[in-house]
Design a protein around this motif. Structure first.
Motif, PDB file in Angstrom:
ATOM      1  N   LEU A  62       0.832  -1.207   0.000  1.00 44.07           N
ATOM      2  CA  LEU A  62       0.000   0.000   0.000  1.00 44.07           C
ATOM      3  C   LEU A  62       0.865   1.255   0.000  1.00 44.07           C
ATOM      4  O   LEU A  62       0.506   2.266  -0.619  1.00 44.07           O
ATOM      5  N   GLN A  63       1.995   1.200   0.681  1.00 43.06           N
ATOM      6  CA  GLN A  63       2.892   2.352   0.698  1.00 43.06           C
ATOM      7  C   GLN A  63       3.588   2.559  -0.641  1.00 43.06           C
ATOM      8  O   GLN A  63       3.971   3.677  -0.984  1.00 43.06           O
ATOM      9  N   GLN A  64       3.739   1.483  -1.417  1.00 41.19           N
ATOM     10  CA  GLN A  64       4.437   1.575  -2.697  1.00 41.19           C
ATOM     11  C   GLN A  64       3.526   2.059  -3.823  1.00 41.19           C
ATOM     12  O   GLN A  64       4.005   2.582  -4.815  1.00 41.19           O
ATOM     13  N   ALA A 112       7.267   0.544   8.860  1.00 45.34           N
ATOM     14  CA  ALA A 112       7.364   1.552   9.908  1.00 45.34           C
ATOM     15  C   ALA A 112       8.191   2.758   9.476  1.00 45.34           C
ATOM     16  O   ALA A 112       7.887   3.896   9.832  1.00 45.34           O
ATOM     17  N   LEU A 113       9.227   2.509   8.691  1.00 43.55           N
ATOM     18  CA  LEU A 113      10.094   3.596   8.218  1.00 43.55           C
ATOM     19  C   LEU A 113       9.584   4.223   6.925  1.00 43.55           C
ATOM     20  O   LEU A 113      10.170   5.195   6.436  1.00 43.55           O
ATOM     21  N   GLN A 114       8.530   3.636   6.343  1.00 44.79           N
ATOM     22  CA  GLN A 114       7.904   4.121   5.096  1.00 44.79           C
ATOM     23  C   GLN A 114       8.957   4.284   3.996  1.00 44.79           C
ATOM     24  O   GLN A 114       9.089   5.349   3.392  1.00 44.79           O
ATOM     25  N   ILE A 115       9.679   3.215   3.754  1.00 42.26           N
ATOM     26  CA  ILE A 115      10.743   3.241   2.756  1.00 42.26           C
ATOM     27  C   ILE A 115      10.171   2.865   1.394  1.00 42.26           C
ATOM     28  O   ILE A 115       9.516   1.837   1.239  1.00 42.26           O
ATOM     29  N   ARG A 116      10.407   3.714   0.415  1.00 44.58           N
ATOM     30  CA  ARG A 116       9.961   3.443  -0.952  1.00 44.58           C
ATOM     31  C   ARG A 116      11.001   2.561  -1.639  1.00 44.58           C
ATOM     32  O   ARG A 116      12.190   2.863  -1.663  1.00 44.58           O
ATOM     33  N   LEU A 117      10.554   1.459  -2.197  1.00 44.36           N
ATOM     34  CA  LEU A 117      11.432   0.510  -2.868  1.00 44.36           C
ATOM     35  C   LEU A 117      11.212   0.568  -4.375  1.00 44.36           C
ATOM     36  O   LEU A 117      10.084   0.809  -4.832  1.00 44.36           O
ATOM     37  N   PHE A 122      10.829  -4.483  -4.649  1.00 43.99           N
ATOM     38  CA  PHE A 122       9.651  -4.884  -3.897  1.00 43.99           C
ATOM     39  C   PHE A 122       9.113  -6.218  -4.407  1.00 43.99           C
ATOM     40  O   PHE A 122       8.751  -7.100  -3.610  1.00 43.99           O
ATOM     41  N   GLY A 123       9.071  -6.378  -5.730  1.00 46.03           N
ATOM     42  CA  GLY A 123       8.603  -7.642  -6.286  1.00 46.03           C
ATOM     43  C   GLY A 123       9.470  -8.818  -5.862  1.00 46.03           C
ATOM     44  O   GLY A 123       8.970  -9.892  -5.518  1.00 46.03           O
ATOM     45  N   GLY A 124      10.785  -8.605  -5.860  1.00 45.47           N
ATOM     46  CA  GLY A 124      11.692  -9.669  -5.422  1.00 45.47           C
ATOM     47  C   GLY A 124      11.536 -10.000  -3.956  1.00 45.47           C
ATOM     48  O   GLY A 124      11.574 -11.169  -3.568  1.00 45.47           O
ATOM     49  N   LEU A 125      11.341  -8.962  -3.124  1.00 42.13           N
ATOM     50  CA  LEU A 125      11.151  -9.189  -1.695  1.00 42.13           C
ATOM     51  C   LEU A 125       9.858  -9.957  -1.427  1.00 42.13           C
ATOM     52  O   LEU A 125       9.846 -10.932  -0.658  1.00 42.13           O
ATOM     53  N   ALA A 126       8.779  -9.536  -2.080  1.00 40.15           N
ATOM     54  CA  ALA A 126       7.495 -10.230  -1.895  1.00 40.15           C
ATOM     55  C   ALA A 126       7.573 -11.669  -2.375  1.00 40.15           C
ATOM     56  O   ALA A 126       7.067 -12.586  -1.730  1.00 40.15           O
ATOM     57  N   LEU A 181      -0.510   3.358   8.893  1.00 40.99           N
ATOM     58  CA  LEU A 181       0.244   2.242   8.325  1.00 40.99           C
ATOM     59  C   LEU A 181       1.601   2.109   9.011  1.00 40.99           C
ATOM     60  O   LEU A 181       2.047   0.992   9.318  1.00 40.99           O
ATOM     61  N   ARG A 182       2.250   3.222   9.272  1.00 42.71           N
ATOM     62  CA  ARG A 182       3.556   3.171   9.920  1.00 42.71           C
ATOM     63  C   ARG A 182       3.439   2.667  11.361  1.00 42.71           C
ATOM     64  O   ARG A 182       4.286   1.889  11.827  1.00 42.71           O
ATOM     65  N   VAL A 183       2.395   3.086  12.052  1.00 40.30           N
ATOM     66  CA  VAL A 183       2.187   2.603  13.421  1.00 40.30           C
ATOM     67  C   VAL A 183       1.936   1.097  13.417  1.00 40.30           C
ATOM     68  O   VAL A 183       2.482   0.351  14.257  1.00 40.30           O
ATOM     69  N   ALA A 184       1.106   0.631  12.477  1.00 36.13           N
ATOM     70  CA  ALA A 184       0.843  -0.807  12.384  1.00 36.13           C
ATOM     71  C   ALA A 184       2.124  -1.577  12.093  1.00 36.13           C
ATOM     72  O   ALA A 184       2.374  -2.644  12.665  1.00 36.13           O
ATOM     73  N   GLY A 185       2.967  -1.035  11.207  1.00 36.03           N
ATOM     74  CA  GLY A 185       4.239  -1.684  10.915  1.00 36.03           C
ATOM     75  C   GLY A 185       5.142  -1.754  12.135  1.00 36.03           C
ATOM     76  O   GLY A 185       5.810  -2.771  12.369  1.00 36.03           O
ATOM     77  N   SER A 186       5.148  -0.681  12.940  1.00 37.19           N
ATOM     78  CA  SER A 186       5.989  -0.690  14.143  1.00 37.19           C
ATOM     79  C   SER A 186       5.476  -1.710  15.156  1.00 37.19           C
ATOM     80  O   SER A 186       6.263  -2.369  15.839  1.00 37.19           O
ATOM     81  N   TRP A 187       4.152  -1.858  15.265  1.00 36.58           N
ATOM     82  CA  TRP A 187       3.593  -2.863  16.185  1.00 36.58           C
ATOM     83  C   TRP A 187       3.964  -4.279  15.745  1.00 36.58           C
ATOM     84  O   TRP A 187       4.310  -5.124  16.568  1.00 36.58           O
ATOM     85  N   ILE A 188       3.871  -4.524  14.433  1.00 36.52           N
ATOM     86  CA  ILE A 188       4.226  -5.851  13.925  1.00 36.52           C
ATOM     87  C   ILE A 188       5.708  -6.125  14.164  1.00 36.52           C
ATOM     88  O   ILE A 188       6.096  -7.222  14.579  1.00 36.52           O
ATOM     89  N   ALA A 189       6.549  -5.116  13.911  1.00 40.28           N
ATOM     90  CA  ALA A 189       7.986  -5.294  14.147  1.00 40.28           C
ATOM     91  C   ALA A 189       8.272  -5.562  15.619  1.00 40.28           C
ATOM     92  O   ALA A 189       9.095  -6.425  15.958  1.00 40.28           O
ATOM     93  N   ALA A 190       7.591  -4.827  16.510  1.00 40.87           N
ATOM     94  CA  ALA A 190       7.802  -5.037  17.939  1.00 40.87           C
ATOM     95  C   ALA A 190       7.354  -6.434  18.361  1.00 40.87           C
ATOM     96  O   ALA A 190       8.045  -7.111  19.144  1.00 40.87           O
TER      97      ALA A 190
END
Length: 204
Positions: A62-64, A112-117, A122-126, A181-190
């Motif tokens: 969604l961020q991409q 969480a860091l909202q990094i644009r790939l 991104f396709g390779g990571l997914a 979205l960033r908050v949700a990412g930080s919760w998942i990372a934590a």
């Protein structure tokens, strides 16, 4: 023969019949009683690593942008299913819980860091994470009759979950969505870091 002994023999016979009629059980799959497809679908909800990776990948997509969302909706279930089939051909289980947890922690940190790939990255990571998770999950069920149905059930659940989550969040255009979205990412990372610490402290 006493009545107690007769009752005991009848109970034993009934237990043997029920055991023979029971559906096959999988050590790493919840038994829903609705068949292997439903067991596989339930496994997605009850396996925190699978569920959190799915959420993290959708949030990152969604961020991409919309092209990345369409890409992850296809790649996640398709390559997960392919990996599960490949994993079942392995001679032994792959017990890689810390590596799996670290993988979705990395994806969640990107959210969480909202990094644009770049699209290719991104396709390779997914693709790599979906395939890797599928291989590990497939190896856990290798040698079990009906395991392909279980894997197919989880792949279908992944597809439905990814579509519903992506379409639901993409339709929300409120001003604070990026922060949410960033908050949700930080919760998942934590959550992943807590799981990783427990796995390293108590290895299997």
């Amino acid at each position: 023969m006493s009545r107690t002994a007769a009752t005991g023999r009848h109970s034993l016979a009934l237990g043997l019949v029920l055991a023979l009629l029971a559906p096959p059980a999988f050590a790493h799959t919840p038994a829903t009683g609705l068949g292997p497809l439903a067991d596989g679908a339930a496994r997605l909800v009850l396996e925190p690593a699978d569920l959190l990776l799915s959420i993290a990948l959708v949030l990152l997509a969604l961020q991409q942008g919309p092209p990345a969302v369409r890409r992850v909706i296809v790649l996640l279930p398709a390559l997960w299913c392919l990996g599960a089939v490949l994993g079942q051909a392995l001679p032994r289980e792959l017990l890689l819980a810390p590596l799996i947890t670290a993988t979705f922690v990395v994806v969640a940190l990107l959210v969480a860091l909202q990094i644009r790939l770049p699209p290719w990255l991104f396709g390779g990571l997914a693709a790599a994470t979906s395939l890797g998770f599928g291989v590990v999950n497939g190896s856990l069920l290798s040698g079990h009759a009906g395991s392909l149905s279980v894997d197919l059930g989880e792949a279908v659940a992944l597809a439905v979950f990814a579509v519903v989550l992506a379409m639901g969040l993409e339709g929300l255009r409120f001003r604070w969505r990026a922060i949410a979205l960033r908050v949700a990412g930080s919760w998942i990372a934590a959550s992943g870091l807590l799981m990783l610490g427990w796995q390293l402290r108590h290895p299997q």
